[in-house]
Design a protein around this motif. Structure first.
Motif, PDB file in Angstrom:
ATOM      1  N   ASP A 167       0.877  -1.118  -0.005  1.00  0.00           N
ATOM      2  CA  ASP A 167       0.013  -0.053   0.195  1.00  0.00           C
ATOM      3  C   ASP A 167       0.900   1.203  -0.064  1.00  0.00           C
ATOM      4  OD1 ASP A 167      -2.393  -1.488   0.058  1.00  0.00           O
ATOM      5  OD2 ASP A 167      -2.395  -1.550   2.179  1.00  0.00           O
ATOM      6  N   GLY A 168       1.701   1.197   0.887  1.00  0.00           N
ATOM      7  CA  GLY A 168       2.750   2.356   0.930  1.00  0.00           C
ATOM      8  C   GLY A 168       3.687   2.670  -0.411  1.00  0.00           C
ATOM      9  N   GLN A 169       4.110   1.555  -0.987  1.00  0.00           N
ATOM     10  CA  GLN A 169       5.199   1.572  -1.846  1.00  0.00           C
ATOM     11  C   GLN A 169       4.343   2.183  -3.291  1.00  0.00           C
ATOM     12  OE1 GLN A 169       8.003  -1.156  -2.702  1.00  0.00           O
ATOM     13  NE2 GLN A 169       8.599  -1.128  -0.777  1.00  0.00           N
ATOM     14  N   LEU A 170       2.994   1.494  -3.494  1.00  0.00           N
ATOM     15  CA  LEU A 170       2.223   2.078  -4.540  1.00  0.00           C
ATOM     16  C   LEU A 170       1.974   3.399  -4.429  1.00  0.00           C
ATOM     17  CD1 LEU A 170       0.683   1.089  -7.228  1.00  0.00           C
ATOM     18  CD2 LEU A 170      -1.218   0.524  -5.858  1.00  0.00           C
ATOM     19  N   SER A 171       1.325   3.912  -3.343  1.00  0.00           N
ATOM     20  CA  SER A 171       0.992   5.250  -3.179  1.00  0.00           C
ATOM     21  C   SER A 171       2.170   6.055  -3.653  1.00  0.00           C
ATOM     22  CB  SER A 171       0.411   5.503  -1.692  1.00  0.00           C
ATOM     23  OG  SER A 171      -0.613   4.991  -1.704  1.00  0.00           O
ATOM     24  N   ARG A 172       3.520   5.916  -2.947  1.00  0.00           N
ATOM     25  CA  ARG A 172       4.482   6.641  -3.190  1.00  0.00           C
ATOM     26  C   ARG A 172       4.784   6.525  -4.596  1.00  0.00           C
ATOM     27  NH1 ARG A 172       5.786   4.470   1.771  1.00  0.00           N
ATOM     28  NH2 ARG A 172       6.867   3.121   0.868  1.00  0.00           N
ATOM     29  N   MET A 173       4.774   5.496  -5.428  1.00  0.00           N
ATOM     30  CA  MET A 173       5.208   5.335  -6.701  1.00  0.00           C
ATOM     31  C   MET A 173       4.196   6.390  -7.482  1.00  0.00           C
ATOM     32  SD  MET A 173       5.481   2.154  -9.212  1.00  0.00           S
ATOM     33  CE  MET A 173       3.831   1.631  -9.138  1.00  0.00           C
ATOM     34  N   LEU A 174       3.021   6.305  -7.408  1.00  0.00           N
ATOM     35  CA  LEU A 174       2.024   6.960  -8.045  1.00  0.00           C
ATOM     36  C   LEU A 174       2.048   8.572  -7.752  1.00  0.00           C
ATOM     37  CD1 LEU A 174      -1.199   4.627  -8.139  1.00  0.00           C
ATOM     38  CD2 LEU A 174       0.637   4.836  -9.806  1.00  0.00           C
ATOM     39  N   GLN A 175       2.623   8.773  -6.566  1.00  0.00           N
ATOM     40  CA  GLN A 175       2.673  10.232  -6.256  1.00  0.00           C
ATOM     41  C   GLN A 175       3.957  10.860  -7.184  1.00  0.00           C
ATOM     42  OE1 GLN A 175       3.528  10.687  -2.092  1.00  0.00           O
ATOM     43  NE2 GLN A 175       1.328   9.883  -1.550  1.00  0.00           N
ATOM     44  N   GLY A 176       4.860  10.159  -7.751  1.00  0.00           N
ATOM     45  CA  GLY A 176       5.539  10.428  -8.917  1.00  0.00           C
ATOM     46  C   GLY A 176       7.037  10.978  -8.666  1.00  0.00           C
ATOM     47  N   GLY A 177       7.751  10.053  -7.592  1.00  0.00           N
ATOM     48  CA  GLY A 177       9.078  10.576  -7.686  1.00  0.00           C
ATOM     49  C   GLY A 177       9.434  10.965  -6.225  1.00  0.00           C
TER      50      GLY A 177
ATOM     51  N   ALA B  56      12.133  11.449  -2.941  1.00  0.00           N
ATOM     52  CA  ALA B  56      12.810  10.346  -2.295  1.00  0.00           C
ATOM     53  C   ALA B  56      12.125   8.933  -2.087  1.00  0.00           C
ATOM     54  CB  ALA B  56      13.144  10.963  -0.853  1.00  0.00           C
ATOM     55  N   GLU B  57      10.707   9.239  -2.206  1.00  0.00           N
ATOM     56  CA  GLU B  57      10.073   7.853  -1.952  1.00  0.00           C
ATOM     57  C   GLU B  57       9.541   7.395  -3.122  1.00  0.00           C
ATOM     58  OE1 GLU B  57       6.777   9.502   0.616  1.00  0.00           O
ATOM     59  OE2 GLU B  57       7.997   9.076   2.375  1.00  0.00           O
ATOM     60  N   ALA B  58      10.228   7.587  -4.288  1.00  0.00           N
ATOM     61  CA  ALA B  58       9.651   6.830  -5.328  1.00  0.00           C
ATOM     62  C   ALA B  58      10.355   5.665  -5.483  1.00  0.00           C
ATOM     63  CB  ALA B  58      10.229   7.670  -6.823  1.00  0.00           C
ATOM     64  N   LEU B  59       9.440   4.737  -5.920  1.00  0.00           N
ATOM     65  CA  LEU B  59       9.872   3.195  -6.076  1.00  0.00           C
ATOM     66  C   LEU B  59      11.041   3.175  -6.895  1.00  0.00           C
ATOM     67  CD1 LEU B  59       9.311   0.175  -5.674  1.00  0.00           C
ATOM     68  CD2 LEU B  59       7.870   0.179  -7.642  1.00  0.00           C
ATOM     69  N   HIS B  60      11.321   3.672  -7.939  1.00  0.00           N
ATOM     70  CA  HIS B  60      12.438   3.742  -8.779  1.00  0.00           C
ATOM     71  C   HIS B  60      12.588   4.863  -9.445  1.00  0.00           C
ATOM     72  CE1 HIS B  60      15.189   2.072 -11.683  1.00  0.00           C
ATOM     73  NE2 HIS B  60      14.460   2.553 -12.857  1.00  0.00           N
ATOM     74  N   ALA B  61      13.802   5.596  -9.456  1.00  0.00           N
ATOM     75  CA  ALA B  61      14.027   6.727 -10.088  1.00  0.00           C
ATOM     76  C   ALA B  61      14.776   6.303 -11.454  1.00  0.00           C
ATOM     77  CB  ALA B  61      15.161   7.586  -9.433  1.00  0.00           C
TER      78      ALA B  61
ATOM     79  N   GLY C 230      -3.720 -10.727 -13.961  1.00  0.00           N
ATOM     80  CA  GLY C 230      -4.144  -9.551 -14.685  1.00  0.00           C
ATOM     81  C   GLY C 230      -3.084  -8.287 -14.265  1.00  0.00           C
ATOM     82  N   TYR C 231      -2.871  -7.380 -15.548  1.00  0.00           N
ATOM     83  CA  TYR C 231      -2.092  -6.345 -15.053  1.00  0.00           C
ATOM     84  C   TYR C 231      -2.310  -5.186 -15.781  1.00  0.00           C
ATOM     85  CZ  TYR C 231       0.404  -7.411 -19.814  1.00  0.00           C
ATOM     86  OH  TYR C 231       0.507  -7.679 -21.234  1.00  0.00           O
ATOM     87  N   VAL C 232      -1.592  -3.944 -15.513  1.00  0.00           N
ATOM     88  CA  VAL C 232      -2.164  -2.672 -16.061  1.00  0.00           C
ATOM     89  C   VAL C 232      -0.825  -1.827 -15.597  1.00  0.00           C
ATOM     90  CG1 VAL C 232      -2.923  -1.749 -14.010  1.00  0.00           C
ATOM     91  CG2 VAL C 232      -3.675  -0.875 -16.142  1.00  0.00           C
ATOM     92  N   ARG C 233      -0.833  -0.957 -16.825  1.00  0.00           N
ATOM     93  CA  ARG C 233       0.365   0.001 -16.740  1.00  0.00           C
ATOM     94  C   ARG C 233       0.153   1.217 -15.794  1.00  0.00           C
ATOM     95  NH1 ARG C 233       4.035   2.939 -21.430  1.00  0.00           N
ATOM     96  NH2 ARG C 233       5.427   3.989 -20.119  1.00  0.00           N
ATOM     97  N   VAL C 234       0.837   1.620 -15.008  1.00  0.00           N
ATOM     98  CA  VAL C 234       0.680   2.481 -13.811  1.00  0.00           C
ATOM     99  C   VAL C 234       1.600   3.874 -14.044  1.00  0.00           C
ATOM    100  CG1 VAL C 234      -0.389   1.156 -12.092  1.00  0.00           C
ATOM    101  CG2 VAL C 234       2.120   1.590 -12.244  1.00  0.00           C
ATOM    102  N   ARG C 235       1.107   5.056 -13.986  1.00  0.00           N
ATOM    103  CA  ARG C 235       1.986   6.275 -13.971  1.00  0.00           C
ATOM    104  C   ARG C 235       1.851   7.277 -13.020  1.00  0.00           C
ATOM    105  NH1 ARG C 235      -0.642   4.758 -18.695  1.00  0.00           N
ATOM    106  NH2 ARG C 235       0.806   4.436 -20.743  1.00  0.00           N
ATOM    107  N   PRO C 236       2.809   7.943 -12.560  1.00  0.00           N
ATOM    108  CA  PRO C 236       2.564   8.935 -11.607  1.00  0.00           C
ATOM    109  C   PRO C 236       1.269   9.956 -11.789  1.00  0.00           C
ATOM    110  CG  PRO C 236       4.844   9.002 -12.487  1.00  0.00           C
ATOM    111  CD  PRO C 236       3.995   8.013 -13.325  1.00  0.00           C
TER     112      PRO C 236
END
Length: 339
Positions: A164-174, A176-181, A283-289
Motif C-alpha cells: 500500500d505504501g510503495q504503490l502510493s509513493r510510486m504514483l505520487q511521482g518521484g 525520495a520515496e519513489a519506487l524507482h528513479a 491481470g496487469y495494467v500500466r501505472v503512471r505518476p
C-alpha cells in the motif's frame, strides 16, 4: 555531540527504506564534512553485478537527489569489488582528481545489497571512521527492523501494508520515496511501470483436499517462483491468502507480458509435492505518476477477473481487453475495492 544525537533521532524516526537512506547520507555528509555521500545498491545486470545510485547528496546541497545517473559495472570499481568479494568491512581509493573515497558495505548475513560511499577532498581523519562505522551499525540494525516489519511471515515476501505504501509513493511521482528513479536510458525508452495481480487457481480445493500444511507449501513454492521469475529490482508482495501483487518496473509492454508469462508457465510446469499441478491467473495494467491507487488496483483486478472467468491459467492486460471490447470501460472506478 548534539548534532550526532539529532541525526540519530532523525534516522530512527523513519519507517521507510527510502527516507532512511536520505536520513543516513544527510547525517554522514554533515558529520564527515564530505564532498559527496551516496547510498548505492548492488544489483544483478545482464552481464554481472552492477552498482546503482539510490540516493546522493553533494556539496552544500540540503536536498538529496534520488535520480539515478545509470548503472555502473561493479568490475569498474576495483577496490569495492575486491571488498565485496572478501566480505570486507570497508574499502578506500583515491580518484584521479585527488579525492578520497570510502565505501562501507552494509552486510546482512552473507549479502551486501546496500553500500555507503563517502567522498572527501582530503584524507579521512583518524576519529572520523569510527563515527561513520557507528552510524552504519545503526543504519544496518534499523534496516533489519524495517525488513522484519515489511515481510509476510509465511512466504518472506513483502506484505500488504508495505505494498500500500510503495504503490502510493510510486504514483505520487518521484522524490525520495519513489519506487524507482529511472535511469537516462529508461527515460529515453518506452519502458513503463506495471501493476500485476496474481491468484492461485482453485486454491480452496487444495486446502480442502490436502490440508493447510500442503496449502502453505504451495504458497511458499509459488512465492519462490515469483522471486526467481521476476527481476531483482521488481517488488513482489503477498497481498493476502492466495493472492500476490507485483510492481514491475522499467519494461515495455512486450517485455512486461513476457516476464509475467514466464512466471505463469513456470508455475504450470512445476510438480507440487502431493498436490501435483497448480496454475495461476494474472491481470496487469500500466501505472503512471498521478494515477489513483484505487483505480489502478481496480483495473488490474478487472483484468485478473477476466482471466479467471475465461479459462484460468492465463494472463490478461487491462488495456488489451478494453481495446477488444471484451471489457467495457467503466465511467469511474475510483471507489472500487480490490478483491
Amino acid at each position: 555531540m548534539d548534532s550526532l544525537l539529532k541525526h540519530m533521532v532523525d534516522i530512527t524516526g523513519h519507517r521507510d527504506h527510502a527516507m532512511l537512506d536520505v536520513a543516513v547520507i544527510s547525517a554522514v555528509h554533515e558529520l564527515s564534512a564530505a564532498k559527496q555521500t551516496r547510498v548505492l545498491s548492488q544489483v544483478e545486470g545482464a552481464n554481472g553485478p552492477m552498482i546503482r545510485q539510490r540516493a546522493c547528496i553533494a556539496g552544500s546541497s540540503a536536498t538529496p537527489s534520488t535520480t539515478s545517473p545509470g548503472d555502473v559495472p561493479l568490475e569498474q570499481i576495483a577496490a569495492l569489488a575486491a571488498c565485496l568479494a572478501s566480505h570486507g568491512a570497508s574499502a578506500s581509493a583515491t580518484t584521479d582528481e585527488g579525492d578520497s573515497v570510502l565505501w562501507m558495505p552494509i552486510w546482512i548475513g552473507e549479502k551486501a545489497e546496500t553500500i555507503l560511499e563517502i567522498v572527501r577532498s582530503d584524507q579521512f581523519a583518524a576519529d572520523m571512521v569510527p563515527m561513520v562505522v557507528g552510524i552504519v551499525g545503526v543504519y544496518r540494525n534499523f534496516q533489519n527492523l524495517l525488513d522484519y516489519s515489511e515481510r509476510d511471515s509465511l512466504t518472506g515476501l513483502l506484505n500488504r501494508k508495505t505494498f500500500d505504501g510503495q504503490l502510493s509513493r510510486m504514483l505520487q511521482g518521484g522524490g525520495a520515496e519513489a519506487l524507482h528513479a529511472p535511469t537516462a536510458e529508461e527515460r529515453a525508452s518506452e519502458a513503463g511501470q506495471w501493476l500485476v495481480v496474481a491468484d492461485i487457481d482453485f486454491f480452496k480445493s487444495v486446502n480442502d483436499r490436502f490440508g493447510h500444511v500442503y496449502g502453505d507449501e504451495v504458497l511458499i513454492l509459488v512465492a519462490n517462483m515469483l522471486v526467481s521469475s521476476f527481476r531483482a529490482d521488481d517488488r513482489v508482495f503477498r497481498f493476502g491468502g492466495e493472492e500476490f501483487v507485483i510492481l514491475l518496473r522499467s519494461a515495455t509492454s512486450e517485455q512486461a507480458h513476457a516476464i509475467i508469462e514466464r512466471f505463469r508457465t513456470n508455475v504450470a510446469a512445476h510438480v507440487f509435492p502431493q498436490v501435483g499441478s497448480v496454475t495461476v491467473s494474472l491481470g496487469y495494467v500500466r501505472v503512471r505518476p498521478g494515477d489513483s491507487p484505487v483505480a489502478s488496483l481496480g483495473h488490474a483486478d478487472q483484468a485478473l477477473y477476466h482471466a479467471k472467468t475465461h479459462g484460468r491459467n492465463r494472463t490478461c492486460h487491462y488495456d488489451d481487453i478494453i481495446a477488444t471490447g471484451e471489457l467495457q470501460l467503466p465511467a469511474s472506478n475510483d471507489t472500487a475495492e480490490f478483491f
